[in-house]
Design a protein around this motif. Structure first.
Motif, PDB file in Angstrom:
ATOM      1  N   ASN A 127       0.722  -1.173  -0.279  1.00  0.00           N
ATOM      2  CA  ASN A 127      -0.040   0.051  -0.095  1.00  0.00           C
ATOM      3  C   ASN A 127       0.912   1.262  -0.121  1.00  0.00           C
ATOM      4  OD1 ASN A 127      -1.819   2.265   0.668  1.00  0.00           O
ATOM      5  ND2 ASN A 127      -2.963   0.900   2.031  1.00  0.00           N
ATOM      6  N   GLY A 184      -6.114  -1.266  -3.038  1.00  0.00           N
ATOM      7  CA  GLY A 184      -5.114  -0.094  -2.725  1.00  0.00           C
ATOM      8  C   GLY A 184      -3.659  -0.456  -2.780  1.00  0.00           C
ATOM      9  N   GLN A 185      -3.475  -1.677  -3.170  1.00  0.00           N
ATOM     10  CA  GLN A 185      -1.876  -2.147  -3.303  1.00  0.00           C
ATOM     11  C   GLN A 185      -1.557  -2.008  -4.659  1.00  0.00           C
ATOM     12  OE1 GLN A 185      -2.478  -6.144  -1.230  1.00  0.00           O
ATOM     13  NE2 GLN A 185      -1.931  -5.129   0.554  1.00  0.00           N
ATOM     14  N   ASP A 220       1.800   3.066   3.126  1.00  0.00           N
ATOM     15  CA  ASP A 220       2.577   2.423   4.222  1.00  0.00           C
ATOM     16  C   ASP A 220       3.942   2.881   4.099  1.00  0.00           C
ATOM     17  OD1 ASP A 220       0.534   1.458   5.450  1.00  0.00           O
ATOM     18  OD2 ASP A 220       0.761  -0.597   4.325  1.00  0.00           O
TER      19      ASP A 220
END
Length: 74
Positions: free
Chosen positions: A8, A64-65, A11
């Motif tokens: 993500n 979302g990744q 992160d």
């Protein structure tokens, strides 16, 4: 051969344009914070190198990744 894994983007610990600077920043971060293993990866747009915690990687994409190519582990 490079490994493609998914993170993500939110992160990331840092996003840096220069690979050598990304490695240096990752080493400093790891030493100062006594952190877990880190990954330096090239982002989807090939614009920046991102630093992530290795434990945040997943093998299959989820919501979302985005795909990243691993360049180094610290």
């Amino acid at each position: 051969m490079e490994t493609r894994i998914f993170f993500n983007p939110g992160d990331s610990i840092a996003n840096i344009h220069d690979y050598n600077e990304a490695v240096r920043q990752g080493q400093i971060f790891k030493r100062e914070r006594h952190s877990d293993d880190l990954v330096i990866a090239k982002g989807p747009g090939d614009e920046e190198y991102a630093i992530f915690y290795a434990k945040d990687a997943v093998k299959n994409p989820g919501k979302g990744q985005k795909p990243y190519d691993v360049k180094n582990t610290l």
